[in-house]
Write an enzyme that holds these catalytic residues in place. Structure first.
Site, mmCIF file in Angstrom:
data_model
loop_
_atom_site.group_PDB
_atom_site.id
_atom_site.type_symbol
_atom_site.label_atom_id
_atom_site.label_comp_id
_atom_site.label_asym_id
_atom_site.label_seq_id
_atom_site.Cartn_x
_atom_site.Cartn_y
_atom_site.Cartn_z
ATOM 1 N N GLU A 120 -71.276 -7.079 -8.557
ATOM 2 C CA GLU A 120 -71.338 -6.594 -7.187
ATOM 3 C C GLU A 120 -70.954 -5.126 -7.116
ATOM 4 O O GLU A 120 -70.051 -4.668 -7.820
ATOM 5 C CB GLU A 120 -70.369 -7.394 -6.328
ATOM 6 C CG GLU A 120 -70.611 -8.864 -6.456
ATOM 7 C CD GLU A 120 -70.325 -9.614 -5.186
ATOM 8 O OE1 GLU A 120 -69.485 -9.139 -4.400
ATOM 9 O OE2 GLU A 120 -70.965 -10.650 -4.973
ATOM 10 N N CYS A 157 -68.079 1.415 -4.465
ATOM 11 C CA CYS A 157 -67.111 0.605 -5.214
ATOM 12 C C CYS A 157 -67.850 -0.073 -6.368
ATOM 13 O O CYS A 157 -68.837 -0.768 -6.162
ATOM 14 C CB CYS A 157 -66.475 -0.423 -4.278
ATOM 15 S SG CYS A 157 -65.259 -1.451 -5.109
ATOM 16 N N CYS A 164 -63.237 -11.710 -13.807
ATOM 17 C CA CYS A 164 -62.004 -11.024 -14.195
ATOM 18 C C CYS A 164 -61.020 -12.038 -14.757
ATOM 19 O O CYS A 164 -60.970 -13.179 -14.307
ATOM 20 C CB CYS A 164 -61.384 -10.332 -12.979
ATOM 21 S SG CYS A 164 -59.974 -9.285 -13.410
ATOM 22 N N CYS A 168 -55.229 -12.399 -10.298
ATOM 23 C CA CYS A 168 -54.432 -12.094 -9.105
ATOM 24 C C CYS A 168 -54.696 -13.204 -8.081
ATOM 25 O O CYS A 168 -55.848 -13.563 -7.840
ATOM 26 C CB CYS A 168 -54.808 -10.732 -8.536
ATOM 27 S SG CYS A 168 -54.596 -9.405 -9.725
ATOM 28 N N CYS A 171 -57.168 -12.842 -4.921
ATOM 29 C CA CYS A 171 -58.470 -12.207 -5.137
ATOM 30 C C CYS A 171 -59.541 -13.247 -5.461
ATOM 31 O O CYS A 171 -59.351 -14.100 -6.330
ATOM 32 C CB CYS A 171 -58.332 -11.215 -6.295
ATOM 33 S SG CYS A 171 -59.898 -10.561 -6.859
ATOM 34 N N CYS A 391 -62.187 -5.562 -0.028
ATOM 35 C CA CYS A 391 -61.341 -5.649 -1.213
ATOM 36 C C CYS A 391 -60.949 -7.085 -1.513
ATOM 37 O O CYS A 391 -60.530 -7.814 -0.619
ATOM 38 C CB CYS A 391 -60.060 -4.867 -0.988
ATOM 39 S SG CYS A 391 -60.330 -3.133 -1.077
HETATM 40 S S1 SF4 Z 1 -57.595 -7.879 -7.939
HETATM 41 FE FE1 SF4 Z 1 -59.171 -9.341 -8.697
HETATM 42 S S2 SF4 Z 1 -60.641 -8.072 -9.821
HETATM 43 FE FE2 SF4 Z 1 -58.775 -6.825 -9.558
HETATM 44 S S3 SF4 Z 1 -57.546 -7.206 -11.430
HETATM 45 FE FE3 SF4 Z 1 -56.858 -8.721 -9.922
HETATM 46 S S4 SF4 Z 1 -58.135 -10.554 -10.294
HETATM 47 FE FE4 SF4 Z 1 -59.139 -8.815 -11.322
#
Ligand code: SF4
Length: 400
Positions: A120, A157, A164, A168, A171, A391
């Site tokens: 994306e 972006c 990933c 987190c 996210c 975000c």
């Molecule tokens: S915010 Fe999301 S994309 Fe960014 S490092 Fe953490 S898990 Fe990965």
């Protein structure tokens, strides 16, 4: 709500080592992603003079030519021969577009791999104010766009990995896990594809790049920095208009500190919590590299004059947005001794993520508390929430 005693993830995703895997481009022979020197080398191998490489670079990086037959500076028989040998431009292409009521566009971009995975990329006309306070590069009031494009400045972006591994807890991208690294061409190609679509004129238009899309750029370090060099040296962008955000991968930050200023973007640390206890809950990576270790590594970077390090801070309702958190963040930022600013982001909701948005009064009080402590603090405007472009919302959601 996750924070408040409930265990986060007993088994955070295993982290891939730096540069663990490259895209599965198989035996494809792709020009896009090669620097001029490498293109020249290929031309010499094909029995041509090295300056043919410059012609290819000019066509694919500056003129946005996407197919080999469109590189009309090369003689037709040579184009034919290169095609027969399996060469193609291979620039990533936008395969789907979602448009927000606020003008933001979210793209699914098809990479260069034979696996057909998409990432994306987000186009934010007028930016999201995250660049405020950066060397005076983008004051809030920008002059009208002379070309009548309907925007005065913009931010793109960019993603660095498919999915990933960092996990987190707030996210959506984390839900994908890591599928693979993007190549340098796939990272830079997102930018060129978007520039093409938006008719961006390099050198004239005010466009900032933020490497804050899907993925952790410092867990794909070599490809990420090769992409930056392509964007600077081949496409003609300034690294001072680029910001890379890391969750705090210390070995990556240490390598970044060694990069020459001519090709080093600005750095943002995705802080998101006032202390190690909360940060480890919402960002398990903190258990490996706690805040002080990250800050220590950042201190090793020789900053340009007037350059600041950005601390990104996602406000989670009731979890990280309380007045005592603001006081703690202010102390933490001051303790770093770094020229710094703080970008606040009110958390954007996503399906299956057990947090709540902060109240707008809490966000404003947080901003004021930091500003009153003399810390330059800016509120990033949420862009494209309705199309899952904001975000933490990037998960290749296809319901527009
Ligand atoms: S915010 Fe999301 S994309 Fe960014 S490092 Fe953490 S898990 Fe990965």
């Amino acid at each position: 709500m996750l924070y408040s005693g409930q265990a986060v993830s007993a088994n955070p995703s295993p982290l891939v080592p730096l540069d663990a895997n490259n895209p599965s481009s198989g035996s494809l022979r792709l020009f896009f992603g090669l620097e001029t020197a490498a293109l020249s080398e290929q031309m010499v191998r094909a029995g041509e003079p090295p300056w043919r490489g410059h012609q290819v670079a000019e066509a694919i990086y500056r003129q946005h030519v996407t197919d080999l037959d469109g590189i009309t500076t090369l003689p037709k028989p040579l184009r034919q021969r290169l095609t027969n040998e399996g060469w193609q431009v291979g620039r990533p292409r936008i395969s789907q577009v979602f448009t927000s009521v606020d003008g933001t566009e979210r793209y699914l971009v098809q990479g260069q791999g034979i696996d057909a995975l998409t990432v994306e990329t987000v186009w934010m006309p007028e930016g999201d104010d995250g660049e405020q306070g950066d060397d005076g590069l983008d004051a809030v009031a920008a002059p009208p766009n002379e070309q009548g494009k309907g925007w005065h400045r913009a931010t793109v972006c960019v993603s660095s990995q498919v999915g990933c591994a960092v996990n987190c807890q707030f996210c959506l991208t984390a839900k994908l896990g890591l599928q693979r690294n993007l190549s340098a061409g796939e990272i830079a190609g997102q930018v060129v594809a978007v520039f093409d679509r938006q008719a961006v004129e390099v050198g004239r238009d005010r466009v900032n790049l933020v490497f804050m899309g899907m993925g952790e750029p410092f867990l794909n370090y070599d490809n990420f920095m090769s992409a930056v060099r392509l964007l600077v040296e081949e496409v003609g962008l300034s690294p001072q208009r680029m910001t890379v955000s890391t969750s705090g991968i210390v070995p990556g930050i240490e390598r970044f500190a060694e990069e020459p200023p001519e090709t080093r973007p600005k750095l943002a640390i995705s802080l998101n919590a006032p202390n190690d206890e909360i940060r480890s809950e919402i960002m398990p990576i903190n258990r490996k590299w706690p805040i002080e270790a990250v800050v220590d590594a950042v201190r090793g970077i020789r900053l340009r004059s007037r350059e600041r390090v950005t601390f990104e801070y996602v406000l989670l309702g009731g979890v990280t947005d309380q007045p005592h958190h603001a006081a703690e963040v202010a102390r933490l930022v001051r303790r770093t001794g770094l020229p710094a600013k703080v970008n606040l982001i009110a958390w954007n909701p996503g399906p299956g993520i057990p947090y709540t948005m902060p109240r707008s009064e809490a966000v404003e009080a947080f901003r004021r508390a930091l500003a009153n402590e003399g810390i330059p603090t800016y509120l990033r405007r949420p862009r494209g929430r309705d199309i899952f472009a904001a975000c933490g919302q990037l998960k290749r959601t296809v319901e527009g």
